[in-house]
Design a protein around this motif. Structure first.
Motif, PDB file in Angstrom:
ATOM      1  N   ALA A 375      47.264  28.748  54.597  1.00  0.00           N
ATOM      2  CA  ALA A 375      47.196  29.967  53.224  1.00  0.00           C
ATOM      3  C   ALA A 375      48.256  29.217  52.414  1.00  0.00           C
ATOM      4  O   ALA A 375      49.414  28.139  52.296  1.00  0.00           O
ATOM      5  CB  ALA A 375      48.386  30.772  53.902  1.00  0.00           C
ATOM      6  N   ASP A 376      47.853  28.839  50.833  1.00  0.00           N
ATOM      7  CA  ASP A 376      48.332  27.934  49.778  1.00  0.00           C
ATOM      8  C   ASP A 376      48.381  28.330  48.309  1.00  0.00           C
ATOM      9  O   ASP A 376      46.844  29.265  48.454  1.00  0.00           O
ATOM     10  CB  ASP A 376      48.424  26.207  50.089  1.00  0.00           C
ATOM     11  N   ASN A 377      49.034  28.122  47.910  1.00  0.00           N
ATOM     12  CA  ASN A 377      48.144  28.157  46.015  1.00  0.00           C
ATOM     13  C   ASN A 377      47.693  26.650  45.234  1.00  0.00           C
ATOM     14  O   ASN A 377      47.708  25.875  45.923  1.00  0.00           O
ATOM     15  CB  ASN A 377      49.648  28.556  44.866  1.00  0.00           C
ATOM     16  N   ALA A 378      46.708  27.064  44.920  1.00  0.00           N
ATOM     17  CA  ALA A 378      45.757  26.201  44.323  1.00  0.00           C
ATOM     18  C   ALA A 378      45.661  26.510  43.183  1.00  0.00           C
ATOM     19  O   ALA A 378      45.714  27.902  42.630  1.00  0.00           O
ATOM     20  CB  ALA A 378      44.911  25.967  45.023  1.00  0.00           C
ATOM     21  N   ASP A 379      45.093  25.222  42.134  1.00  0.00           N
ATOM     22  CA  ASP A 379      44.316  25.316  40.888  1.00  0.00           C
ATOM     23  C   ASP A 379      43.116  24.328  41.022  1.00  0.00           C
ATOM     24  O   ASP A 379      43.361  23.191  41.566  1.00  0.00           O
ATOM     25  CB  ASP A 379      45.635  25.273  39.674  1.00  0.00           C
ATOM     26  N   PRO A 380      42.760  23.547  40.229  1.00  0.00           N
ATOM     27  CA  PRO A 380      41.856  23.747  39.543  1.00  0.00           C
ATOM     28  C   PRO A 380      41.985  21.585  40.040  1.00  0.00           C
ATOM     29  O   PRO A 380      41.040  21.313  40.383  1.00  0.00           O
ATOM     30  CB  PRO A 380      41.016  23.501  38.548  1.00  0.00           C
ATOM     31  N   GLU A 381      43.367  21.407  39.126  1.00  0.00           N
ATOM     32  CA  GLU A 381      43.594  20.266  39.186  1.00  0.00           C
ATOM     33  C   GLU A 381      44.389  20.240  41.238  1.00  0.00           C
ATOM     34  O   GLU A 381      44.733  18.897  41.508  1.00  0.00           O
ATOM     35  CB  GLU A 381      44.838  19.839  38.100  1.00  0.00           C
ATOM     36  N   THR A 680      43.784  35.568  39.573  1.00  0.00           N
ATOM     37  CA  THR A 680      43.884  35.358  40.980  1.00  0.00           C
ATOM     38  C   THR A 680      42.153  34.994  40.431  1.00  0.00           C
ATOM     39  O   THR A 680      41.304  34.939  39.560  1.00  0.00           O
ATOM     40  CB  THR A 680      43.207  36.703  41.276  1.00  0.00           C
ATOM     41  N   ALA A 681      41.493  33.493  41.186  1.00  0.00           N
ATOM     42  CA  ALA A 681      40.367  32.915  40.260  1.00  0.00           C
ATOM     43  C   ALA A 681      39.043  33.717  41.097  1.00  0.00           C
ATOM     44  O   ALA A 681      39.088  34.547  41.859  1.00  0.00           O
ATOM     45  CB  ALA A 681      40.633  31.642  41.767  1.00  0.00           C
ATOM     46  N   ARG A 682      37.914  33.835  39.938  1.00  0.00           N
ATOM     47  CA  ARG A 682      37.308  34.332  40.495  1.00  0.00           C
ATOM     48  C   ARG A 682      35.891  33.459  41.382  1.00  0.00           C
ATOM     49  O   ARG A 682      35.096  34.070  42.467  1.00  0.00           O
ATOM     50  CB  ARG A 682      35.843  34.334  39.029  1.00  0.00           C
ATOM     51  N   SER A 683      36.223  32.198  41.793  1.00  0.00           N
ATOM     52  CA  SER A 683      35.396  31.850  42.549  1.00  0.00           C
ATOM     53  C   SER A 683      35.706  30.298  42.712  1.00  0.00           C
ATOM     54  O   SER A 683      36.979  29.870  42.095  1.00  0.00           O
ATOM     55  CB  SER A 683      33.855  30.899  41.812  1.00  0.00           C
ATOM     56  N   VAL A 684      35.261  29.349  43.771  1.00  0.00           N
ATOM     57  CA  VAL A 684      35.961  28.143  44.149  1.00  0.00           C
ATOM     58  C   VAL A 684      34.731  27.266  44.536  1.00  0.00           C
ATOM     59  O   VAL A 684      33.349  27.810  45.020  1.00  0.00           O
ATOM     60  CB  VAL A 684      36.751  28.279  45.475  1.00  0.00           C
ATOM     61  N   GLU A 726      38.392  21.021  51.789  1.00  0.00           N
ATOM     62  CA  GLU A 726      38.906  21.475  50.639  1.00  0.00           C
ATOM     63  C   GLU A 726      38.397  22.589  49.338  1.00  0.00           C
ATOM     64  O   GLU A 726      37.711  22.818  49.398  1.00  0.00           O
ATOM     65  CB  GLU A 726      38.981  20.191  49.211  1.00  0.00           C
ATOM     66  N   LEU A 727      39.267  23.441  49.242  1.00  0.00           N
ATOM     67  CA  LEU A 727      38.800  24.955  48.222  1.00  0.00           C
ATOM     68  C   LEU A 727      39.821  24.394  46.871  1.00  0.00           C
ATOM     69  O   LEU A 727      40.715  24.394  46.976  1.00  0.00           O
ATOM     70  CB  LEU A 727      39.259  26.017  49.065  1.00  0.00           C
ATOM     71  N   VAL A 728      38.739  24.839  46.235  1.00  0.00           N
ATOM     72  CA  VAL A 728      38.718  23.894  44.730  1.00  0.00           C
ATOM     73  C   VAL A 728      38.828  25.349  43.780  1.00  0.00           C
ATOM     74  O   VAL A 728      37.681  25.768  43.275  1.00  0.00           O
ATOM     75  CB  VAL A 728      38.404  23.120  43.856  1.00  0.00           C
ATOM     76  N   PRO A 729      40.043  26.528  43.227  1.00  0.00           N
ATOM     77  CA  PRO A 729      39.490  27.035  42.294  1.00  0.00           C
ATOM     78  C   PRO A 729      39.304  27.059  40.939  1.00  0.00           C
ATOM     79  O   PRO A 729      39.894  26.411  40.682  1.00  0.00           O
ATOM     80  CB  PRO A 729      40.420  28.189  42.734  1.00  0.00           C
ATOM     81  N   ASP A 730      38.894  27.909  40.537  1.00  0.00           N
ATOM     82  CA  ASP A 730      38.661  28.389  38.666  1.00  0.00           C
ATOM     83  C   ASP A 730      39.744  28.353  38.501  1.00  0.00           C
ATOM     84  O   ASP A 730      39.983  27.752  36.668  1.00  0.00           O
ATOM     85  CB  ASP A 730      37.207  28.984  38.739  1.00  0.00           C
ATOM     86  N   LYS A 731      40.481  28.286  38.808  1.00  0.00           N
ATOM     87  CA  LYS A 731      42.459  28.717  37.895  1.00  0.00           C
ATOM     88  C   LYS A 731      43.418  29.300  39.388  1.00  0.00           C
ATOM     89  O   LYS A 731      42.398  29.265  40.458  1.00  0.00           O
ATOM     90  CB  LYS A 731      41.876  29.967  37.458  1.00  0.00           C
ATOM     91  N   LEU A 732      44.079  29.167  38.735  1.00  0.00           N
ATOM     92  CA  LEU A 732      46.082  29.503  39.504  1.00  0.00           C
ATOM     93  C   LEU A 732      45.551  30.764  40.190  1.00  0.00           C
ATOM     94  O   LEU A 732      44.873  31.438  40.017  1.00  0.00           O
ATOM     95  CB  LEU A 732      47.294  29.380  38.050  1.00  0.00           C
ATOM     96  N   THR A 733      45.616  30.092  41.829  1.00  0.00           N
ATOM     97  CA  THR A 733      45.242  31.294  42.804  1.00  0.00           C
ATOM     98  C   THR A 733      46.297  31.040  43.714  1.00  0.00           C
ATOM     99  O   THR A 733      46.270  29.957  44.644  1.00  0.00           O
ATOM    100  CB  THR A 733      42.910  31.711  42.554  1.00  0.00           C
ATOM    101  N   ARG A 734      45.941  31.980  44.520  1.00  0.00           N
ATOM    102  CA  ARG A 734      46.776  31.636  46.167  1.00  0.00           C
ATOM    103  C   ARG A 734      44.939  31.837  46.677  1.00  0.00           C
ATOM    104  O   ARG A 734      44.343  32.951  46.989  1.00  0.00           O
ATOM    105  CB  ARG A 734      47.361  32.969  46.620  1.00  0.00           C
ATOM    106  N   ILE A 735      44.848  30.542  48.473  1.00  0.00           N
ATOM    107  CA  ILE A 735      43.999  30.564  49.490  1.00  0.00           C
ATOM    108  C   ILE A 735      44.510  30.934  50.455  1.00  0.00           C
ATOM    109  O   ILE A 735      45.070  30.160  50.966  1.00  0.00           O
ATOM    110  CB  ILE A 735      43.432  29.939  49.138  1.00  0.00           C
ATOM    111  N   GLU A 736      43.509  32.143  50.738  1.00  0.00           N
ATOM    112  CA  GLU A 736      43.704  32.140  52.555  1.00  0.00           C
ATOM    113  C   GLU A 736      43.040  31.765  53.189  1.00  0.00           C
ATOM    114  O   GLU A 736      42.129  31.976  53.217  1.00  0.00           O
ATOM    115  CB  GLU A 736      45.053  33.875  52.672  1.00  0.00           C
TER     116      GLU A 736
END
Length: 753
Positions: A375-381, A680-684, A726-736
């Protein structure tokens, strides 16, 4: 007479058993040889027949080997004429006295069959056996766990794809064990009306197999099969399937971990079971005791030719066993068992192991499922990156199931109270720094480019002041005839020492005329001129001479070159004589030299001039005004580089002692408690070991990523390596996320912690 002799375990002779009776033996191909004998109960030599004492059973010139006593069935001790019967086994069974305790793994690439055999024999407590010939150099990998040395040794042949023969030679000490290839040509014969007494044929079709499913290491869905090396088919078909039909069976050898080895071994096993097992038991006369010929010497493993024309029997097969029931009572009678196929000796090996209470306990393993949470926060970069390690002990990977969820970005913010302060740095002394302190450096500039330059015509004129005048334009009016210098009649001035100076700034135009010279002669001695120290334009010069029909020069220096020169040398000499007067030529005089002459003239006009040898030293300069026409020209400069070599040096910078002061006033930060959520991201996008997974495959947010993990040269997921998801979201979000691994692990290696 054939003797039975008994020895202690060290090989010391104890007795010859003269009263031994009912001496028998049975020699089996690639199996344990056995025998027996009897002694009267009252024979005092029974005392020597202790357990594991050694016995030699002699049969003429046939070497039947050495045995050890293992059994003495009960007998009526007091009965008159009672007999004690002793059971014996070949001393190859002494290898049962030691075990490979625990887990042993040896073989594979670079380790041959011979090395594996040596490894086993090295584990003997008493070094009775040494290694002899080894005709195979395969590099199979073997694993042993809690087995006897004999079981381990005989099992080496079970994975060979060619027929083989074990040879245990006890003719001398130490005893020698060898592994040879089985004979492929006939080595002995049984002939009707010669030594064949009778023959009996037996057929056993209970074990007939025409389709074999091989299985190797593992269990359940994780058990090794041959699909990967057999075109996706898990079985082998015999070429006799059309004759006997499809008869299926399963062959399992959990020691084999390579699919290709498993297939080769299964093919060898199928060869022995594809037809009904036919044996011939022939009763023959042992002529070898009389002839001593190899053709009459029946031994296990030899190919025998059976010829019985009377009953239409003629075939060749391998001897699987020979036996004699009574060496002393009927030594010439021998029973020979011949088979159309060689069967595996695994059952015999298991029998040996069971007798000493040792099972073939090969470690297998177990299937397990474990999860790796993330579990962690992520963004496109900054994608969510999960790293996990796959150890070598994961024999099989059934699946790697990845699932994930997206939720709002989560942050935890707090403040901290703090007071003011003053901070001082660099409070004691400055410093100096040296750079570039060693080695040369080369800098390269103008690494590319180049250009073309076109110039305009230029006319350069000299000036009295030494400067240059530049004229640009058409110079067609310049005729190239040069300029005349102003007349200078100052003549030549020399000092008493002969040092003088010539200033030449004029020209002489002398019309053609004649000189009438009386007959006379001129002698010019060899001399030299030195020109040195001149800082102006230096003219070369020469001496000219002439007479009627004879003109030339004495040599010297000619040329015009605007640079400092030093000219030295000696001119040649010449004497000219004229016998009569003649017409002169038009000429010019370049230089007149000083000197003295003696003039002697008479009526005939003849006289001579004598000029003694002398030298002239000149320091002079020429001042010339000139013009140079420089036509237009083009210069092409190709692409090029300039290399600059900078020698080793250093720069030293001194910083004087100083301080920096920073003052912060007293202040506080209020603490704010709480969890803050964002977008919350819409897609990854999903990347597995750097490879992006197609978007349609991740639409359900759950996926078996086994197909995308990095593989080795065999197409298997790499072991002893780190893998990345690696899970790359389309915007700033949290991924579990969770990675569920279903694997088969091997229960070998490691310690007990």
């Amino acid at each position: 007479m054939d003797e039975v002799t008994v020895y202690d375990q060290s090989g010391k002779l104890l007795a010859v058993l003269d009263n031994a009776d009912a001496v028998s033996y049975e020699l089996k191909h690639n199996d344990l040889w056995t025998g027996s004998f009897s002694l009267p109960t009252g024979d005092p030599k029974n005392v020597y027949c202790q357990a594991h004492n050694l016995v030699r059973l002699s049969d003429g010139s046939r070497d039947t080997g050495i045995y050890r006593i293992i059994g003495m069935p009960s007998a009526e001790e007091t009965a008159a004429g009672g007999m004690r019967e002793y059971s014996v086994e070949h001393v190859m069974a002494t290898l049962l006295d030691d075990v490979l305790f625990g887990y042993h793994e040896i073989g594979g690439e670079g380790i041959t069959t011979r090395q594996v055999m040596q490894y086993i024999l090295d584990r003997q407590t008493a070094k009775r056996w040494v290694l002899g010939e080894v005709a195979f150099s395969d590099e199979y990998q073997y694993k042993f766990e809690n087995v006897s040395l004999l079981s381990a040794l005989l099992s080496l042949g079970e994975v060979l794809t060619e027929e083989y023969t074990w040879d245990f030679d006890t003719s001398a000490t130490p005893w020698v064990v060898s592994l040879r290839k089985a004979d492929t040509s006939d080595g002995c014969g049984i002939h009707y009306a010669r030594n064949l007494v009778g023959i009996e044929k037996t057929m056993d079709a209970s074990a007939l197999v025409t389709r074999l499913y091989p299985l190797g290491y593992g269990e359940g869905v994780n058990q090794l099969n041959i699909r990967s090396v057999n075109g996706g088919v898990p079985y082998l078909d015999a070429d006799t399937a059309s004759t006997w039909g499809i008869k299926c069976s399963v062959y399992a050898d959990t020691r084999i971990e390579d699919a290709a080895v498993l297939k080769a071994r299964a093919a060898a096993v199928l060869e022995g079971y594809k037809n009904p097992y036919i044996t011939y038991t022939a009763k023959a006369i042992d002529l070898h005791r009389m002839t001593g010929q190899s053709w009459d010497n029946y031994m296990p493993g030899k190919r025998v030719r059976v010829m019985d024309g009377e009953h239409g029997i003629s075939f060749a097969a391998r001897i699987v066993s020979i036996s004699k029931k009574d060496l002393r009572g009927d030594p010439g009678s021998v029973e020979i068992t011949i088979a159309n196929a060689v069967r595996d000796v695994a059952d015999s090996i298991n029998t040996l192991a069971d007798r000493v209470g040792i099972g073939e306990l090969y470690s297998q393993g177990a299937t397990q499922i474990f999860a790796i949470p993330f579990a962690d926060n992520a963004d496109p970069e900054h994608p969510a990156k999960m790293r996990f390690y796959i150890p070598s002990g994961l024999v099989r990977i059934n699946r790697m199931q990845l699932s994930w969820e997206l939720s709002a970005f989560r942050a935890y913010e707090t403040g901290a109270a703090a007071g003011g302060s003053t901070t001082q740095t660099s409070s004691s002394g400055g410093g100096s720094t040296a750079t570039s302190s060693s080695s040369e450096d080369v800098a390269c500039t103008s690494e590319s480019g180049g250009e073309t330059t076109v110039s305009q015509p230029v006319r350069v004129l000299s000036s009295d002041g030494g400067g240059t005048a530049i004229a640009i334009g058409n110079f067609a009016n310049i005729d190239g005839t040069g300029y005349s210098t102003a007349a200078n009649t100052a003549g030549l001035t020399t000092d008493d020492a002969g040092k003088h100076k010539h200033t030449i700034g004029h020209t002489h135009d002398i019309a053609a005329h004649k000189h009438t010279c009386f007959k006379h002669a001129h002698t010019i001695n060899s001399h030299s001129h030195d020109f040195s120290g001149s800082q102006s334009l230096a003219w070369g010069h020469q001496h000219s001479y002439g007479s009627i029909g004879d003109k030339g020069n004495t040599g010297g220096v000619v040329g015009y070159k605007p640079k400092d020169i030093i000219i030295s040398g000696t001119t040649g000499g010449r004497t000219l004589t004229a016998n009569e007067a003649g017409d002169g030529d038009s000429s010019s005089v370049a230089l007149m030299t000083g000197g003295t002459s003696n003039q002697n003239s008479g009526e005939s006009g003849s006289h001579n001039h004598t000029i003694p040898a002398h030298t002239h030293k000149f320091q002079h300069a020429h001042k010339v005004e000139f013009s140079i026409n420089v036509p237009g020209f083009t210069v092409d400069i190709p692409a090029h580089t300039h290399n600059v070599k900078i020698p080793g040096h250093n720069h030293r910078v001194s910083i004087s002692a100083h301080t920096h002061e920073l003052t912060l006033p007293d202040h506080t930060h209020d603490i704010t408690y709480g969890i803050f959520e964002g977008t919350t991201a819409r897609s990854v996008r999903l990347l597995v070991d750097g490879t992006e997974v197609p978007s349609e495959a991740i639409s359900k947010r759950e996926l078996d990523i086994s197909a995308y993990l990095e593989k080795d040269e065999d197409g298997k997921i790499t072991r002893s390596a780190w893998h990345t998801v690696e899970l790359v979201p389309d915007k700033l979000t949290r991924i579990e996320a969770n990675l569920f691994a279903q694997t088969f692990i091997q229960s070998t290696g490691g310690g007990d912690y």
